[in-house]
Design an enzyme around this catalytic site. Structure first.
Site, PDB file in Angstrom:
ATOM      1  N   GLU A  22     -44.864  -8.297 -13.074  1.00  0.00           N
ATOM      2  CA  GLU A  22     -44.667  -6.873 -12.764  1.00  0.00           C
ATOM      3  C   GLU A  22     -45.861  -6.027 -13.190  1.00  0.00           C
ATOM      4  OE1 GLU A  22     -42.059  -5.509 -10.921  1.00  0.00           O
ATOM      5  OE2 GLU A  22     -41.703  -7.622 -10.543  1.00  0.00           O
ATOM      6  N   PHE A  38     -42.044 -12.849 -16.034  1.00  0.00           N
ATOM      7  CA  PHE A  38     -41.576 -11.779 -15.138  1.00  0.00           C
ATOM      8  C   PHE A  38     -42.339 -10.488 -15.443  1.00  0.00           C
ATOM      9  CE2 PHE A  38     -37.438  -9.227 -13.951  1.00  0.00           C
ATOM     10  CZ  PHE A  38     -37.929  -8.957 -12.685  1.00  0.00           C
ATOM     11  N   HIS A  44     -35.837  -4.246 -12.566  1.00  0.00           N
ATOM     12  CA  HIS A  44     -36.704  -5.167 -11.828  1.00  0.00           C
ATOM     13  C   HIS A  44     -38.146  -4.682 -11.964  1.00  0.00           C
ATOM     14  CE1 HIS A  44     -37.697  -7.501  -7.837  1.00  0.00           C
ATOM     15  NE2 HIS A  44     -38.677  -7.529  -8.686  1.00  0.00           N
ATOM     16  N   GLN A  51     -31.696  -4.095 -10.729  1.00  0.00           N
ATOM     17  CA  GLN A  51     -30.966  -5.142 -10.025  1.00  0.00           C
ATOM     18  C   GLN A  51     -29.596  -5.352 -10.668  1.00  0.00           C
ATOM     19  OE1 GLN A  51     -33.232  -8.832 -10.344  1.00  0.00           O
ATOM     20  NE2 GLN A  51     -33.100  -8.902 -12.577  1.00  0.00           N
ATOM     21  N   HIS A  85     -47.857  -4.527 -10.091  1.00  0.00           N
ATOM     22  CA  HIS A  85     -47.523  -3.103  -9.929  1.00  0.00           C
ATOM     23  C   HIS A  85     -48.153  -2.208 -11.002  1.00  0.00           C
ATOM     24  CE1 HIS A  85     -44.582  -4.069  -6.781  1.00  0.00           C
ATOM     25  NE2 HIS A  85     -44.118  -5.020  -7.569  1.00  0.00           N
TER      26      HIS A  85
HETATM   27  P1  5GP Z   1     -41.644  -8.602  -7.085  1.00  0.00           P
HETATM   28  O1  5GP Z   1     -42.869  -9.313  -6.636  1.00  0.00           O
HETATM   29  O2  5GP Z   1     -40.615  -8.567  -6.055  1.00  0.00           O
HETATM   30  O3  5GP Z   1     -41.884  -7.375  -7.886  1.00  0.00           O
HETATM   31  O4  5GP Z   1     -40.983  -9.541  -8.230  1.00  0.00           O
HETATM   32  C1  5GP Z   1     -40.296 -10.700  -7.932  1.00  0.00           C
HETATM   33  C2  5GP Z   1     -40.933 -11.846  -8.685  1.00  0.00           C
HETATM   34  O5  5GP Z   1     -40.469 -11.883 -10.029  1.00  0.00           O
HETATM   35  C3  5GP Z   1     -40.553 -13.155  -8.065  1.00  0.00           C
HETATM   36  O6  5GP Z   1     -41.645 -14.018  -8.231  1.00  0.00           O
HETATM   37  C4  5GP Z   1     -39.417 -13.620  -8.895  1.00  0.00           C
HETATM   38  O7  5GP Z   1     -39.286 -15.011  -8.929  1.00  0.00           O
HETATM   39  C5  5GP Z   1     -39.805 -13.110 -10.255  1.00  0.00           C
HETATM   40  N1  5GP Z   1     -38.640 -12.858 -11.081  1.00  0.00           N
HETATM   41  C6  5GP Z   1     -38.450 -13.372 -12.325  1.00  0.00           C
HETATM   42  N2  5GP Z   1     -37.279 -12.962 -12.822  1.00  0.00           N
HETATM   43  C7  5GP Z   1     -36.698 -12.181 -11.871  1.00  0.00           C
HETATM   44  C8  5GP Z   1     -35.475 -11.474 -11.809  1.00  0.00           C
HETATM   45  O8  5GP Z   1     -34.639 -11.470 -12.724  1.00  0.00           O
HETATM   46  N3  5GP Z   1     -35.242 -10.770 -10.671  1.00  0.00           N
HETATM   47  C9  5GP Z   1     -36.121 -10.736  -9.638  1.00  0.00           C
HETATM   48  N4  5GP Z   1     -35.793 -10.019  -8.561  1.00  0.00           N
HETATM   49  N5  5GP Z   1     -37.283 -11.386  -9.660  1.00  0.00           N
HETATM   50  C10 5GP Z   1     -37.571 -12.112 -10.764  1.00  0.00           C
HETATM   51  P1  5GP Z   2     -38.914  -8.375  -0.832  1.00  0.00           P
HETATM   52  O1  5GP Z   2     -39.765  -8.928   0.225  1.00  0.00           O
HETATM   53  O2  5GP Z   2     -38.112  -9.375  -1.597  1.00  0.00           O
HETATM   54  O3  5GP Z   2     -38.137  -7.134  -0.459  1.00  0.00           O
HETATM   55  O4  5GP Z   2     -39.931  -7.795  -1.919  1.00  0.00           O
HETATM   56  C1  5GP Z   2     -40.822  -8.658  -2.559  1.00  0.00           C
HETATM   57  C2  5GP Z   2     -41.676  -7.857  -3.506  1.00  0.00           C
HETATM   58  O5  5GP Z   2     -42.497  -6.929  -2.790  1.00  0.00           O
HETATM   59  C3  5GP Z   2     -40.919  -6.979  -4.496  1.00  0.00           C
HETATM   60  O6  5GP Z   2     -40.516  -7.701  -5.629  1.00  0.00           O
HETATM   61  C4  5GP Z   2     -41.957  -5.963  -4.836  1.00  0.00           C
HETATM   62  O7  5GP Z   2     -42.894  -6.503  -5.736  1.00  0.00           O
HETATM   63  C5  5GP Z   2     -42.629  -5.727  -3.526  1.00  0.00           C
HETATM   64  N1  5GP Z   2     -42.012  -4.635  -2.767  1.00  0.00           N
HETATM   65  C6  5GP Z   2     -41.058  -4.755  -1.783  1.00  0.00           C
HETATM   66  N2  5GP Z   2     -40.778  -3.551  -1.259  1.00  0.00           N
HETATM   67  C7  5GP Z   2     -41.553  -2.651  -1.905  1.00  0.00           C
HETATM   68  C8  5GP Z   2     -41.732  -1.240  -1.789  1.00  0.00           C
HETATM   69  O8  5GP Z   2     -41.107  -0.550  -0.979  1.00  0.00           O
HETATM   70  N3  5GP Z   2     -42.631  -0.674  -2.641  1.00  0.00           N
HETATM   71  C9  5GP Z   2     -43.342  -1.386  -3.539  1.00  0.00           C
HETATM   72  N4  5GP Z   2     -44.200  -0.730  -4.330  1.00  0.00           N
HETATM   73  N5  5GP Z   2     -43.211  -2.715  -3.657  1.00  0.00           N
HETATM   74  C10 5GP Z   2     -42.334  -3.332  -2.860  1.00  0.00           C
END
Ligand code: 5GP
Ligand code: 5GP
Ligand code: 5GP
Length: 208
Positions: free
Chosen positions: A97, A93, A43, A16, A101
């Site tokens: 993750e 965070f 990220h 990011q 994931h």
């Molecule tokens: P994702 O589910 O998209 O992998 O991760 C996003 C989650 O991590 C959200 O709950 C978001 O609030 C949290 N988060 C904490 N720190 C960060 C950051 O620096 N960037 C992003 N994109 N998400 C963060």
């Molecule tokens: P957003 O809806 O903000 O694009 O994504 C929210 C969260 O969904 C991300 O932080 C990430 O955890 C997951 N995510 C979104 N797109 C993808 C994708 O294409 N692949 C995977 N593995 N996770 C994703």
């Protein structure tokens, strides 16, 4: 069939741009450890299937355990900072993750290897330098989406996926860069598919 012990096809390695997370309507909070460097930060490393779907929260018996990655924490604080509010030290965070994931690639990378692999991948890329070498700088200017993709292809050998968000004035801007990695976490690969992008043809690269 005989299990090969691999339950996903490839990884998205997602970085990011902090300036684009912070200049949104939602704003951001610097980590308790201080303002991060003006550089792309991690990220996540996300297991994915070739059809675009992905597994999540795969192992409820493998909670995040910071003691397993204690030697990596200083590097994670610089390369994988959290910018969400309220300010945090990163553990929340990284826990998110890992549990969402990382638990889905445990057949390839254990808890420590997962985080170590992401840190190594970032060291191999240096996206900011690659962009600057093509005259693309975080100066608040607008650049064509095409030129950004071409610069990364030229500098790394691989076409990236680009994700945009919008700043407070609704300008489309460079938010995240997706690179694809083989399922062992060793090598970059050509992406089997790219994430949907919501970018305009000209996008802002804000300062941080
Ligand atoms: P994702 O589910 O998209 O992998 O991760 C996003 C989650 O991590 C959200 O709950 C978001 O609030 C949290 N988060 C904490 N720190 C960060 C950051 O620096 N960037 C992003 N994109 N998400 C963060
Ligand atoms: P957003 O809806 O903000 O694009 O994504 C929210 C969260 O969904 C991300 O932080 C990430 O955890 C997951 N995510 C979104 N797109 C993808 C994708 O294409 N692949 C995977 N593995 N996770 C994703
Ligand atoms: P999550 O619920 O997964 O924490 O976050 C949902 C969405 O809001 C994600 O796209 C995440 O990056 C974003 N988000 C969460 N907290 C913040 C924040 O403090 N600042 C900004 N700019 N975005 C955030």
């Amino acid at each position: 069939s005989i299990s090969t012990g691999q339950d996903f096809d490839f990884f998205y390695f997602v970085q990011q741009w902090p300036g684009s997370y912070c200049d949104t309507k939602q704003s951001c909070c610097y980590p308790t450890t201080g303002k991060p460097e003006a550089d792309f930060s991690i990220h996540g490393l996300w297991p994915n299937y070739n059809d675009g779907s992905y597994p999540s929260n795969c192992d409820h018996d493998s909670p995040f355990d910071s003691s397993k990655i204690s030697n990596l924490i200083p590097k994670m604080q610089s390369d994988w900072p959290t910018l969400a509010c309220p300010s945090g030290n990163g553990l929340k965070f990284w826990k998110h993750e890992w549990e969402k994931h990382g638990t889905c690639s445990e057949s390839m990378l254990d808890h420590h290897a997962y985080f170590e692999t992401a840190l190594k991948l970032k060291d191999q890329l240096n996206l900011l330098q690659v962009l600057k070498s093509s005259g693309i700088e975080p100066d608040g200017g607008f650049y064509s989406l095409k030129s950004i993709k071409a610069a990364i292809k030229e500098g790394t050998g691989y076409m990236p996926g680009i994700e945009c968000n919008v700043d407070e004035s609704r300008n489309s801007q460079l938010y995240q860069i997706y690179m694809c990695v083989d399922s062992s976490g060793t090598s970059f690969i050509n992406c089997p598919l790219f994430p949907r992008n919501r970018c305009s043809s000209q996008i802002e690269f804000p300062s941080f």
